[in-house]
Design a protein around this motif. Structure first.
Motif, mmCIF file in Angstrom:
data_model
loop_
_atom_site.group_PDB
_atom_site.id
_atom_site.type_symbol
_atom_site.label_atom_id
_atom_site.label_comp_id
_atom_site.label_asym_id
_atom_site.label_seq_id
_atom_site.Cartn_x
_atom_site.Cartn_y
_atom_site.Cartn_z
ATOM 1 N N GLY A 78 6.266 4.724 4.956
ATOM 2 C CA GLY A 78 5.946 3.763 3.919
ATOM 3 C C GLY A 78 4.890 4.272 2.974
ATOM 4 O O GLY A 78 4.349 5.356 3.145
ATOM 5 N N ARG A 79 4.606 3.428 1.983
ATOM 6 C CA ARG A 79 3.610 3.762 0.960
ATOM 7 C C ARG A 79 2.564 2.652 0.929
ATOM 8 O O ARG A 79 2.889 1.469 0.920
ATOM 9 C CB ARG A 79 4.297 3.874 -0.403
ATOM 10 C CG ARG A 79 3.381 4.290 -1.542
ATOM 11 C CD ARG A 79 4.129 4.386 -2.866
ATOM 12 N NE ARG A 79 4.906 3.193 -3.188
ATOM 13 C CZ ARG A 79 4.399 2.081 -3.721
ATOM 14 N NH1 ARG A 79 3.121 2.000 -3.990
ATOM 15 N NH2 ARG A 79 5.181 1.049 -3.976
ATOM 16 N N VAL A 80 1.293 3.039 0.914
ATOM 17 C CA VAL A 80 0.189 2.085 0.856
ATOM 18 C C VAL A 80 0.232 1.393 -0.504
ATOM 19 O O VAL A 80 0.241 2.054 -1.545
ATOM 20 C CB VAL A 80 -1.168 2.785 1.074
ATOM 21 C CG1 VAL A 80 -2.318 1.799 0.909
ATOM 22 C CG2 VAL A 80 -1.218 3.449 2.438
ATOM 23 N N VAL B 193 7.361 -0.689 3.510
ATOM 24 C CA VAL B 193 8.224 0.095 4.393
ATOM 25 C C VAL B 193 9.700 0.018 3.983
ATOM 26 O O VAL B 193 10.526 0.760 4.510
ATOM 27 C CB VAL B 193 8.055 -0.317 5.873
ATOM 28 C CG1 VAL B 193 6.655 0.058 6.364
ATOM 29 C CG2 VAL B 193 8.313 -1.801 6.062
ATOM 30 N N ALA B 194 10.016 -0.878 3.072
ATOM 31 C CA ALA B 194 11.364 -1.017 2.524
ATOM 32 C C ALA B 194 11.228 -1.796 1.221
ATOM 33 O O ALA B 194 10.162 -2.350 0.929
ATOM 34 C CB ALA B 194 12.281 -1.753 3.501
ATOM 35 N N GLU C 18 -0.574 6.384 -1.164
ATOM 36 C CA GLU C 18 -0.434 7.396 -0.116
ATOM 37 C C GLU C 18 0.738 7.065 0.809
ATOM 38 O O GLU C 18 0.974 5.916 1.152
ATOM 39 C CB GLU C 18 -1.736 7.462 0.694
ATOM 40 C CG GLU C 18 -1.920 8.722 1.464
ATOM 41 C CD GLU C 18 -3.351 8.865 1.981
ATOM 42 O OE1 GLU C 18 -3.490 9.529 3.027
ATOM 43 O OE2 GLU C 18 -4.293 8.328 1.371
ATOM 44 N N GLU C 19 1.495 8.101 1.191
ATOM 45 C CA GLU C 19 2.616 7.953 2.121
ATOM 46 C C GLU C 19 2.081 8.038 3.554
ATOM 47 O O GLU C 19 1.251 8.904 3.856
ATOM 48 C CB GLU C 19 3.648 9.048 1.895
ATOM 49 C CG GLU C 19 4.326 8.970 0.534
ATOM 50 C CD GLU C 19 5.257 7.784 0.383
ATOM 51 O OE1 GLU C 19 5.902 7.393 1.377
ATOM 52 O OE2 GLU C 19 5.343 7.237 -0.732
ATOM 53 N N VAL C 20 2.561 7.137 4.419
ATOM 54 C CA VAL C 20 2.105 7.101 5.809
ATOM 55 C C VAL C 20 3.269 6.851 6.758
ATOM 56 O O VAL C 20 4.302 6.302 6.366
ATOM 57 C CB VAL C 20 1.026 6.012 6.036
ATOM 58 C CG1 VAL C 20 -0.249 6.321 5.284
ATOM 59 C CG2 VAL C 20 1.541 4.632 5.655
ATOM 60 N N THR C 21 3.070 7.252 8.012
ATOM 61 C CA THR C 21 4.000 6.924 9.086
ATOM 62 C C THR C 21 3.335 5.833 9.915
ATOM 63 O O THR C 21 2.160 5.945 10.267
ATOM 64 C CB THR C 21 4.295 8.156 9.961
ATOM 65 O OG1 THR C 21 4.833 9.179 9.129
ATOM 66 C CG2 THR C 21 5.287 7.822 11.063
ATOM 67 N N VAL D 248 -1.324 -3.044 8.228
ATOM 68 C CA VAL D 248 -1.951 -2.181 9.221
ATOM 69 C C VAL D 248 -3.397 -2.644 9.283
ATOM 70 O O VAL D 248 -4.163 -2.456 8.328
ATOM 71 C CB VAL D 248 -1.890 -0.685 8.827
ATOM 72 C CG1 VAL D 248 -2.571 0.169 9.890
ATOM 73 C CG2 VAL D 248 -0.465 -0.238 8.606
ATOM 74 N N HIS D 249 -3.759 -3.298 10.389
ATOM 75 C CA HIS D 249 -5.119 -3.806 10.542
ATOM 76 C C HIS D 249 -6.084 -2.629 10.625
ATOM 77 O O HIS D 249 -5.727 -1.533 11.064
ATOM 78 C CB HIS D 249 -5.226 -4.681 11.806
ATOM 79 C CG HIS D 249 -6.465 -5.491 11.842
ATOM 80 N ND1 HIS D 249 -7.662 -5.004 12.296
ATOM 81 C CD2 HIS D 249 -6.705 -6.770 11.455
ATOM 82 C CE1 HIS D 249 -8.592 -5.933 12.190
ATOM 83 N NE2 HIS D 249 -8.026 -7.023 11.690
ATOM 84 N N LEU D 250 -7.314 -2.861 10.218
ATOM 85 C CA LEU D 250 -8.353 -1.837 10.203
ATOM 86 C C LEU D 250 -8.432 -1.075 11.528
ATOM 87 O O LEU D 250 -8.532 0.145 11.555
ATOM 88 C CB LEU D 250 -9.705 -2.504 9.887
ATOM 89 C CG LEU D 250 -10.823 -1.656 9.336
ATOM 90 C CD1 LEU D 250 -10.406 -0.910 8.086
ATOM 91 C CD2 LEU D 250 -12.038 -2.514 9.050
#
Length: 153
Positions: free
Chosen positions: A82-84, A96-97, A125-128, A104-106
């Motif tokens: 996904g992307r933030v 994510v879609a 930013e891209e993340v898994t 995503v909690h801290l």
């Protein structure tokens, strides 16, 4: 909004009202991203508001709920890319879609505690991530970045 067919407003005949929450299934930053002045749209009638004398309408009710379709093919424990999209004091939102964001909690950003999301990630930013909870009732998706990468510090 002017109504072509609908109940009359006592002062402004043919007026209906769409709240921001009823404009789109997606998060709405600016109303002009969804509709423009003078644009004709088809809406679903919810109720007539006797207090304000206007029809309550929904634009998003005319579209299928993307969250319902997304969760049909998604399971807790599943890894997603996904992307933030937004940083908030308690974590980050990750798209994510199409039209689907999860939180995503801290505490789920890294294995090492962080004070602010800016310490770890930036918008774009891209993340898994890993799906940790799916709440169909409230249409909420909880994610973990640290569970996606056990060596993330």
């Amino acid at each position: 909004m002017s109504l072509d067919n609908g109940p009359d407003h006592p002062i402004f005949p043919g007026v209906g009202f769409i709240t921001v929450a009823e404009l789109s299934w997606q998060h709405v930053e600016a109303i002009s991203d969804v509709v423009r002045v003078g644009q004709h749209v088809s809406c679903e009638f919810f109720q007539f508001d006797d207090w304000n004398g206007e029809a309550r309408l929904s634009l998003k009710a005319m579209q299928p709920d993307p969250f319902a379709a997304f969760v049909e093919g998604t399971a807790v424990g599943q890894k997603l890319q996904g992307r933030v999209t937004r940083l908030v004091p308690f974590g980050v939102f990750v798209q994510v879609a199409d039209s689907i964001e999860g939180l995503v909690h801290l505490r789920e950003l890294t294995w090492t505690p962080v004070e602010t999301p800016e310490d770890v990630l930036q918008v774009g930013e891209e993340v898994t991530v890993v799906v940790t909870e799916i709440d169909r009732q409230r249409r909420r998706l909880l994610l973990s970045r640290r569970q996606a990468s056990p060596d993330l510090r």
